[in-house]
Design a protein around this motif. Structure first.
Motif, mmCIF file in Angstrom:
data_model
loop_
_atom_site.group_PDB
_atom_site.id
_atom_site.type_symbol
_atom_site.label_atom_id
_atom_site.label_comp_id
_atom_site.label_asym_id
_atom_site.label_seq_id
_atom_site.Cartn_x
_atom_site.Cartn_y
_atom_site.Cartn_z
ATOM 1 N N ILE A 61 0.869 -1.076 -0.122
ATOM 2 C CA ILE A 61 -0.125 -0.136 -0.141
ATOM 3 C C ILE A 61 0.978 1.140 0.118
ATOM 4 C CG2 ILE A 61 -1.748 1.323 1.245
ATOM 5 C CD1 ILE A 61 -2.426 -1.414 2.583
ATOM 6 N N ASP A 62 0.451 2.212 -1.023
ATOM 7 C CA ASP A 62 1.353 3.196 -0.924
ATOM 8 C C ASP A 62 0.422 4.537 -0.371
ATOM 9 O OD1 ASP A 62 3.693 2.438 -2.683
ATOM 10 O OD2 ASP A 62 2.361 2.317 -4.236
ATOM 11 N N LEU A 63 -0.729 4.513 -0.440
ATOM 12 C CA LEU A 63 -1.584 5.540 0.014
ATOM 13 C C LEU A 63 -3.093 4.890 0.525
ATOM 14 C CD1 LEU A 63 -1.908 8.832 -0.147
ATOM 15 C CD2 LEU A 63 -2.785 8.580 -2.334
ATOM 16 N N LYS A 84 1.708 4.936 6.689
ATOM 17 C CA LYS A 84 1.405 5.284 5.398
ATOM 18 C C LYS A 84 0.842 6.713 5.083
ATOM 19 C CE LYS A 84 2.739 1.455 3.760
ATOM 20 N NZ LYS A 84 3.826 1.197 3.001
ATOM 21 N N GLU A 85 0.762 7.314 4.168
ATOM 22 C CA GLU A 85 0.242 8.666 3.727
ATOM 23 C C GLU A 85 -1.077 8.477 3.579
ATOM 24 O OE1 GLU A 85 0.166 12.206 0.429
ATOM 25 O OE2 GLU A 85 1.490 10.506 0.120
ATOM 26 N N GLU A 103 -2.271 14.639 -4.047
ATOM 27 C CA GLU A 103 -1.875 13.906 -5.408
ATOM 28 C C GLU A 103 -1.669 12.537 -5.273
ATOM 29 O OE1 GLU A 103 1.915 15.663 -6.422
ATOM 30 O OE2 GLU A 103 1.180 17.586 -6.597
ATOM 31 N N VAL A 104 -2.149 12.114 -6.249
ATOM 32 C CA VAL A 104 -1.681 10.519 -6.392
ATOM 33 C C VAL A 104 -0.582 10.280 -7.661
ATOM 34 C CG1 VAL A 104 -2.809 8.341 -7.451
ATOM 35 C CG2 VAL A 104 -4.284 9.916 -6.059
ATOM 36 N N LYS A 105 0.304 9.578 -7.316
ATOM 37 C CA LYS A 105 1.429 9.098 -7.956
ATOM 38 C C LYS A 105 1.003 8.218 -9.024
ATOM 39 C CE LYS A 105 5.076 10.772 -5.071
ATOM 40 N NZ LYS A 105 5.611 10.355 -3.665
ATOM 41 N N PRO A 106 1.370 8.206 -10.285
ATOM 42 C CA PRO A 106 1.120 7.190 -11.084
ATOM 43 C C PRO A 106 1.606 5.773 -10.840
ATOM 44 C CG PRO A 106 1.721 9.135 -12.418
ATOM 45 C CD PRO A 106 2.156 9.409 -10.955
ATOM 46 N N ILE A 110 -3.441 1.826 -3.896
ATOM 47 C CA ILE A 110 -4.335 2.605 -2.766
ATOM 48 C C ILE A 110 -5.274 1.791 -2.183
ATOM 49 C CG2 ILE A 110 -6.180 4.435 -2.640
ATOM 50 C CD1 ILE A 110 -4.685 5.759 -5.439
ATOM 51 N N ILE A 111 -5.551 1.857 -1.013
ATOM 52 C CA ILE A 111 -6.595 1.259 -0.383
ATOM 53 C C ILE A 111 -7.758 2.475 0.065
ATOM 54 C CG2 ILE A 111 -5.737 1.396 2.115
ATOM 55 C CD1 ILE A 111 -7.172 -1.823 1.173
#
Length: 194
Positions: A61-63, A84-85, A103-106, A110-111
């Motif tokens: 999970i990144d975001l 996590k952010e 922002e959402v990085k390409p 995401i959860i």
């Protein structure tokens, strides 16, 4: 870690309500879960959401993104426990979008974080907005899963609740006429005059 009794916490915090409720779908129910009552207590929020963290901690999970209003605190607490952010989406002119310079990085994994998933409406709207920005939604994490339908993504929840829901014209509580109809949620109902 001690086993968390989610139902006990929901009852202690008066989050499980009994009565006659108008849901955001326009349908009626005899029970309603008001997660804001749980989330007002930081320890309860931590405990209940730790059960969800156990289910998702090994996902990449990144975001964490919570739709406003119900998902904001949930996303924060999940993000805090996962380190996590966290950000949130909100409606502008009826459309769910990412605002406030978030922002959402390409390719970001995401959860989505929700308090309750019933029809999946705000979750699906949020997924659409995040994917339009290049994100990859891998699931939804929530306190309570009330849906009986496939919403197109995995659901990780602290509790699965089976609450009976009726169309307004078939509602036994309306037919009895003993309990007033209450709209406990936050979504506006222009078509219903609420």
């Amino acid at each position: 870690m001690n086993k968390i009794d989610v139902v006990d916490i929901l009852k202690k915090s008066d989050a499980l309500l009994e009565g006659h409720f108008l849901l955001s779908s326009g349908k009626h129910s005899n029970r309603y879960i008001q997660c804001a009552k749980v989330l007002r207590f930081p320890q309860y929020a931590k405990d209940v959401l730790s059960t969800v963290v156990e289910q998702i901690k090994d996902l990449e999970i990144d975001l964490v993104v919570g739709p406003a209003m119900g998902g904001v605190i949930v996303s924060y607490e999940l993000g805090r426990q996962l380190n996590k952010e966290t950000v949130f989406t909100e409606r502008k002119d009826g459309v769910m979008e990412l605002r406030r310079g978030f922002e959402v990085k390409p390719g970001a994994r995401i959860i989505i974080a929700e308090d309750v998933v019933t029809t999946g409406k705000s979750t699906i709207e949020t997924k659409k907005a995040l994917e339009a920005l290049g994100g990859e939604v891998i699931g939804v994490a929530c306190i309570a899963n009330r849906t009986n339908d496939d919403i197109g993504m995995p659901i990780y929840s602290a509790i699965k609740l089976d609450i009976q829901v009726h169309d307004a014209h078939e509602c036994p509580l309306c037919k009895e006429g003993n309990i007033a109809l209450v709209k406990p949620g936050s979504r506006e109902f222009k078509e219903l005059g609420m």
